[in-house]
Design a protein around this motif. Structure first.
Motif, PDB file in Angstrom:
ATOM      1  N   LEU A 267       0.818  -1.215   0.000  1.00 55.34           N
ATOM      2  CA  LEU A 267       0.000   0.000   0.000  1.00 55.34           C
ATOM      3  C   LEU A 267       0.852   1.264   0.000  1.00 55.34           C
ATOM      4  CD1 LEU A 267      -2.781  -1.013   2.558  1.00 55.34           C
ATOM      5  CD2 LEU A 267      -2.870  -1.094   0.050  1.00 55.34           C
ATOM      6  N   GLY A 268       2.169   1.081  -0.040  1.00 52.87           N
ATOM      7  CA  GLY A 268       3.075   2.222  -0.010  1.00 52.87           C
ATOM      8  C   GLY A 268       3.755   2.345   1.329  1.00 52.87           C
ATOM      9  N   ASP A 269       4.712   3.261   1.400  1.00 54.70           N
ATOM     10  CA  ASP A 269       5.420   3.512   2.654  1.00 54.70           C
ATOM     11  C   ASP A 269       4.476   4.134   3.680  1.00 54.70           C
ATOM     12  OD1 ASP A 269       7.789   2.595   1.568  1.00 54.70           O
ATOM     13  OD2 ASP A 269       8.382   4.589   0.856  1.00 54.70           O
ATOM     14  N   ASP A 270       4.729   3.841   4.940  1.00 58.31           N
ATOM     15  CA  ASP A 270       3.984   4.509   6.002  1.00 58.31           C
ATOM     16  C   ASP A 270       4.145   6.013   5.853  1.00 58.31           C
ATOM     17  OD1 ASP A 270       3.159   2.113   7.070  1.00 58.31           O
ATOM     18  OD2 ASP A 270       4.736   2.029   8.596  1.00 58.31           O
ATOM     19  N   ARG A 271       3.076   6.752   6.040  1.00 56.64           N
ATOM     20  CA  ARG A 271       3.098   8.217   5.937  1.00 56.64           C
ATOM     21  C   ARG A 271       2.998   8.780   7.347  1.00 56.64           C
ATOM     22  NH1 ARG A 271       1.231  10.133   0.938  1.00 56.64           N
ATOM     23  NH2 ARG A 271       1.881  12.179   1.768  1.00 56.64           N
ATOM     24  N   THR A 272       4.140   9.023   7.962  1.00 55.58           N
ATOM     25  CA  THR A 272       4.172   9.443   9.363  1.00 55.58           C
ATOM     26  C   THR A 272       5.096  10.639   9.543  1.00 55.58           C
ATOM     27  OG1 THR A 272       6.028   7.990   9.935  1.00 55.58           O
ATOM     28  CG2 THR A 272       3.805   7.053  10.100  1.00 55.58           C
ATOM     29  N   LEU A 273       4.907  11.295  10.662  1.00 53.65           N
ATOM     30  CA  LEU A 273       5.806  12.394  11.018  1.00 53.65           C
ATOM     31  C   LEU A 273       7.222  11.889  11.217  1.00 53.65           C
ATOM     32  CD1 LEU A 273       3.584  14.400  13.515  1.00 53.65           C
ATOM     33  CD2 LEU A 273       4.337  15.140  11.252  1.00 53.65           C
ATOM     34  N   SER A 342      -3.120  -6.400   4.455  1.00 57.54           N
ATOM     35  CA  SER A 342      -1.990  -5.482   4.307  1.00 57.54           C
ATOM     36  C   SER A 342      -2.359  -4.164   4.965  1.00 57.54           C
ATOM     37  CB  SER A 342      -1.668  -5.260   2.827  1.00 57.54           C
ATOM     38  OG  SER A 342      -1.352  -6.491   2.197  1.00 57.54           O
ATOM     39  N   ASP A 343      -1.348  -3.493   5.522  1.00 60.73           N
ATOM     40  CA  ASP A 343      -1.673  -2.252   6.234  1.00 60.73           C
ATOM     41  C   ASP A 343      -0.667  -1.160   5.943  1.00 60.73           C
ATOM     42  OD1 ASP A 343       0.585  -2.502   8.016  1.00 60.73           O
ATOM     43  OD2 ASP A 343      -0.552  -3.969   9.165  1.00 60.73           O
ATOM     44  N   ILE A 344      -1.043   0.027   6.343  1.00 57.30           N
ATOM     45  CA  ILE A 344      -0.202   1.211   6.204  1.00 57.30           C
ATOM     46  C   ILE A 344      -0.566   2.159   7.343  1.00 57.30           C
ATOM     47  CG2 ILE A 344      -1.839   2.357   4.659  1.00 57.30           C
ATOM     48  CD1 ILE A 344       0.531   3.668   3.266  1.00 57.30           C
ATOM     49  N   GLU A 345       0.434   2.832   7.885  1.00 55.25           N
ATOM     50  CA  GLU A 345       0.176   3.831   8.940  1.00 55.25           C
ATOM     51  C   GLU A 345       0.113   5.208   8.305  1.00 55.25           C
ATOM     52  OE1 GLU A 345       1.871   5.459  13.248  1.00 55.25           O
ATOM     53  OE2 GLU A 345       2.979   3.909  12.149  1.00 55.25           O
ATOM     54  N   LEU A 346      -0.947   5.926   8.620  1.00 58.35           N
ATOM     55  CA  LEU A 346      -1.136   7.280   8.095  1.00 58.35           C
ATOM     56  C   LEU A 346      -1.253   8.277   9.239  1.00 58.35           C
ATOM     57  CD1 LEU A 346      -3.792   6.716   5.252  1.00 58.35           C
ATOM     58  CD2 LEU A 346      -1.300   6.696   5.058  1.00 58.35           C
TER      59      LEU A 346
END
Length: 667
Positions: A267-273, A342-346
């Motif tokens: 789902l792509g790279d995690d989008r985090t601070l 599948s997961d991703i952190e936003l």
């Protein structure tokens, strides 16, 4: 490794400790290890499974199944691949695990992947698989006996997770330090070794282990994830290999978490601070889980289904709030027995609301030239109304500068300068200009020292004409009344809000007490010293007009003086009358009625009331004796006039001689 040998002796002597250790099992087939332990999913399409390792005479293996067995080990269960017997990987950590076996060679693919040539004792588990999605991943821990002392800096066994498409020749190594091309090894993942070497990728090192550890290894990494992008429905071959490097001593092992081999979607790279790539406040984002052969989709947020979100994509549109931050997952079902999650952190960045971008400061430095030093962190809390606590604010001299300004920033242009704010850990925001204005207080404010007499009230008056005053007593008027000696300060504010501090030093004072006048009047140059006491700052005079700081006065010619001691703080003047003796240097007894006798004046005024004066000729013959209050000597002896000549005298008071000298008789 005397430490371990010492503890194995203790273990044999005292018996088995109560701590829990991992258990191992070498009875499972390679296919069972892959399908039932590592993958444990109905989505797997696995073939060509093979394993190789040490050929131990005891029948032990260097690969197999492990279970945490109630211990504190991180993984509940999984696969272990070792450079020694897996039975020797069990805790406690009391002895050296450095097993070997006849004919146990290394692995050329590993050598090539790590750039070495001397691997031995290789354990290899490999298989073919067909991914359903576009990503694979699995979790692992690398543990080693070579985590000990300064050896940590130099020696390391090697391992690799080698992936390639079936039918191709070039492998990709997945066992790398995250976001680098550096293989995970003892020498690349460790803390600082005192006296040995600096830290290397310390954030991925877990710990050095004590004796009562669940495994028999001296240290290990934290949980790492091997990850690769793949082409769905394309056959791949993966080779999991570990080997000793150089010699068989000091074994190592790979622990693969059971059920962690994920054949899912990227789902792509995690989008985090933390990754400096959150979802921006004005960004439209779509997560795409479209997969060939998928029968259904269900999107979830923080473990709970999102109602109505059953399409292959999940779209986000601004505005956003922090309540949307979390883990987004999609469960893609391919068959009743195959569902891949599948997961991703936003994390979503808020649109920052500017609160203040222009600031006034006062020049607090002496020159008052509009150049001052500002503490930039004092600005940060008021820049925005909604600045998240996790945002890191930096300041720059220009929009192109890449070097943050120091927190203590000294302006380079007087009176006004524009600097730029940037959110350092978030790429969603542009440069924000901030104007720094420097106000000055150019008026001269002088400190004062004054006295207070015997605690009588006195008025302290600050410089006039300013809008604000604040005394250290709490009063806010231009003047205050004080009754005690102390240091008083007043902060004076001008129309620009800048301040200066005026200090009043109030000293206690009182009129002096003259205790003595020390007179030196038997010399040609008469002098006196005034002795005074008191709690004050005094100056001295003998005419009441001209004052001096010295207590001594010279060249006195008069017979009577008044000593003045004045308090500089206007508490009064003390006075004392004193007298000097007059010793004539000659006399002229010639009958003209002037200067007919010789005597010493002011003896009684000086308190010499029993004075005897004796006159002698140059041969020491006593010619005359008389009291200090008599008329003196007329220059005769036995009624006859003596010749003009020098004569000598002595002065005695109550039988004690005070002084000797001489004078001249002139005819």
């Amino acid at each position: 490794m005397l430490f371990k040998r010492y503890y194995i002796l203790l273990l044999l002597f005292f018996g088995t400790a109560s701590a829990q250790y991992i258990s191992t099992d070498d009875t499972r087939t390679p296919l069972q290890l892959i399908e039932d332990v590592l993958i444990n999913s109905g989505c797997a399409s696995v073939s060509n499974v093979s394993v190789s390792g040490g050929n131990f005479a005891t029948g032990d293996t260097s690969y197999g199944y492990f279970n945490a067995n109630g211990s504190s080990f991180t993984f509940p269960e999984g696969i272990i691949l070792s450079t020694g017997k897996i039975i020797d990987a069990r805790g406690p950590n009391y002895f050296i695990s450095d097993d070997t076996a006849p004919g146990w060679t290394g692995d050329q693919d590993l050598n090539y992947a790590l750039g070495i040539s001397n691997s031995i004792n290789a354990t290899v588990l490999e298989f073919d698989f067909i991914p359903i999605g576009n990503q694979i991943s699995f979790d692992y821990i690398f543990a080693s006996e070579e985590y000990h002392g300064s050896a940590t800096c130099t020696y390391s066994d090697g391992f690799a997770f080698l992936l390639k498409e079936v039918g191709t020749t070039n492998y990709q190594n997945l066992a790398l330090i995250p976001n680098t091309a550096i293989p995970v090894k003892v020498t690349t993942v460790h803390p600082e070794i005192l006296g040995g070497c600096p830290a290397q990728n310390e954030q991925y090192f877990d710990a050095f282990n004590g004796p009562e550890y669940p495994t028999n290894f001296n240290g290990q990494t934290k949980v790492l994830t091997a990850r690769a992008t793949v082409i769905p429905n394309t056959p791949y071959h993966i080779k999991l290999v570990i080997a000793d490097e150089g010699n068989y001593r000091y074994d190592s092992a790979i622990f693969l978490r059971g059920g962690s081999f994920n054949l899912g979607l990227d789902l792509g790279d995690d989008r985090t601070l933390a990754n400096r790539n959150p979802v921006c406040f004005d960004e439209n984002l779509t997560l795409n889980a479209t997969s060939v052969g998928a029968q259904s989709y269900q999107w979830n947020f923080n473990g709970s289904p999102i109602v109505g979100q059953t399409a292959s994509t999940l779209t986000f549109n601004p505005p956003y709030s922090t309540t949307q931050n979390g883990i987004y997952a999609v469960a893609v079902t391919y068959s009743p027995t195959c569902t891949i999650v599948s997961d991703i952190e936003l994390e979503f960045s808020p649109e920052l609301q500017a609160n203040q971008t222009s600031y006034n400061f006062c020049d607090t430095e002496g020159a008052q030239d509009g150049i001052s030093t500002i503490t930039l962190s004092d600005i940060t809390p008021t820049l925005f109304t909604n600045l998240p606590a996790t945002f890191q604010v930096n300041y720059f001299s220009s929009i192109t500068s890449t070097t943050p300004l120091s927190n203590l920033f000294t302006l380079t242009t007087p009176f006004q300068q524009i600097i730029y704010v940037r959110i350092a850990n978030n790429n969603c925001y542009n440069n924000i200009p901030v104007t720094l204005n420097i106000q000055v207080f150019t008026d001269t404010i002088l400190d004062e020292t004054l006295g207070i007499c015997n605690n009588d009230p006195t008025i302290l008056t600050a410089d006039s004409g300013y809008p604000s005053y604040l005394w250290n007593t709490g009063e806010t008027s231009p003047s205050i009344q004080v009754t005690m000696p102390d240091t008083y300060t007043v902060t004076i504010g001008n129309n620009d809000g800048c301040t200066k501090v005026k200090t009043f030093t109030v000293v206690g004072s009182e009129i002096a007490t003259i205790t003595d006048i020390i007179i030196n009047d038997f010399n040609d140059n008469n002098s006196i010293e005034i002795i005074a006491i008191g709690n004050g700052d005094y100056e001295y005079s003998i005419d009441g007009v001209h004052y001096q700081s010295s207590t001594i006065f010279y060249n006195l010619s008069k017979l009577e003086y008044t000593a003045y001691v004045k308090d500089k703080n206007r508490c009064g003047i003390a006075t004392h009358v004193f007298y000097l003796l007059q010793i004539p240097k000659y006399f002229t007894p010639n009958g003209d009625g002037f200067n007919e006798t010789w005597n010493i004046r002011n003896l009684s005024e000086r308190g010499f009331n029993q004075t005897i004066i004796s006159v002698f000729d140059r041969y020491g013959k006593l010619l005359k004796q008389f009291s200090g209050n008599s008329t003196g000597w007329d220059g005769t002896y036995n009624g006859k006039n003596l010749l003009a000549d020098d004569y000598w005298f002595s002065i005695s008071n109550q039988g004690k001689e005070l002084f000797r000298g001489h004078f001249t008789l002139k005819r």
